[in-house]
Write a protein that holds these residues in place. Structure first.
Motif, PDB file in Angstrom:
ATOM      1  N   TYR A 123       0.824  -1.125  -0.126  1.00 16.29           N
ATOM      2  CA  TYR A 123       0.027  -0.043   0.144  1.00 16.29           C
ATOM      3  C   TYR A 123       0.962   1.181   0.074  1.00 16.29           C
ATOM      4  CZ  TYR A 123      -4.054  -2.621   1.115  1.00 16.29           C
ATOM      5  OH  TYR A 123      -5.280  -3.656   1.290  1.00 16.29           O
ATOM      6  N   GLU A 124       1.750   1.206   0.752  1.00 14.07           N
ATOM      7  CA  GLU A 124       2.775   2.561   1.011  1.00 14.07           C
ATOM      8  C   GLU A 124       3.612   2.823  -0.274  1.00 14.07           C
ATOM      9  OE1 GLU A 124       5.415   2.854   4.364  1.00 14.07           O
ATOM     10  OE2 GLU A 124       3.629   2.738   5.821  1.00 14.07           O
ATOM     11  N   PHE A 125       3.936   1.737  -1.088  1.00 14.43           N
ATOM     12  CA  PHE A 125       4.470   1.894  -2.280  1.00 14.43           C
ATOM     13  C   PHE A 125       3.647   2.092  -3.425  1.00 14.43           C
ATOM     14  CE2 PHE A 125       8.368   0.911   0.083  1.00 14.43           C
ATOM     15  CZ  PHE A 125       9.537   1.652  -0.962  1.00 14.43           C
ATOM     16  N   GLY A 126       2.379   1.967  -3.356  1.00 13.38           N
ATOM     17  CA  GLY A 126       1.271   2.352  -4.305  1.00 13.38           C
ATOM     18  C   GLY A 126       1.283   0.995  -5.247  1.00 13.38           C
ATOM     19  N   GLN A 127       1.644  -0.185  -5.050  1.00 18.88           N
ATOM     20  CA  GLN A 127       1.814  -1.200  -5.807  1.00 18.88           C
ATOM     21  C   GLN A 127       0.485  -1.846  -5.893  1.00 18.88           C
ATOM     22  OE1 GLN A 127       4.944  -3.676  -4.244  1.00 18.88           O
ATOM     23  NE2 GLN A 127       6.329  -2.698  -5.368  1.00 18.88           N
ATOM     24  N   ILE A 128      -0.447  -1.886  -4.715  1.00 13.75           N
ATOM     25  CA  ILE A 128      -1.823  -2.350  -5.041  1.00 13.75           C
ATOM     26  C   ILE A 128      -2.739  -0.918  -4.297  1.00 13.75           C
ATOM     27  CG2 ILE A 128      -1.385  -4.770  -4.643  1.00 13.75           C
ATOM     28  CD1 ILE A 128      -1.878  -4.615  -1.904  1.00 13.75           C
ATOM     29  N   PRO A 129      -3.880  -0.964  -4.921  1.00 14.67           N
ATOM     30  CA  PRO A 129      -4.766   0.086  -4.217  1.00 14.67           C
ATOM     31  C   PRO A 129      -5.346  -0.052  -2.948  1.00 14.67           C
ATOM     32  CG  PRO A 129      -5.952  -1.220  -5.823  1.00 14.67           C
ATOM     33  CD  PRO A 129      -4.417  -1.703  -5.805  1.00 14.67           C
ATOM     34  N   THR A 130      -5.423   0.892  -2.224  1.00 14.28           N
ATOM     35  CA  THR A 130      -5.857   0.876  -1.034  1.00 14.28           C
ATOM     36  C   THR A 130      -7.550   0.717  -0.947  1.00 14.28           C
ATOM     37  OG1 THR A 130      -6.325   3.254  -0.638  1.00 14.28           O
ATOM     38  CG2 THR A 130      -4.202   2.277   0.132  1.00 14.28           C
TER      39      THR A 130
END
Length: 52
Positions: free
Chosen positions: A20-27
């Protein structure tokens, strides 16, 4: 290739939070906002289709 330097806190995070923090998967919030926007667009197109 660019090296990504991680902090000790980031190294200890669970994989899902880290992603989540690295934006690899949407929150979950982003997924919910996308669903709402999709429903609004479908409603607008349906209304336009019925009116015209």
């Amino acid at each position: 290739m660019k090296e990504i330097i991680l902090t000790s806190r980031q190294r200890m995070l669970p994989p899902d939070i880290f992603a989540y923090e690295f934006g690899q998967i949407p929150t979950p919030e982003k997924i919910e906002n996308t669903k709402i926007a999709t429903y609004i667009l479908i409603g607008v197109f349906a209304t336009i289709t019925v009116v015209y």
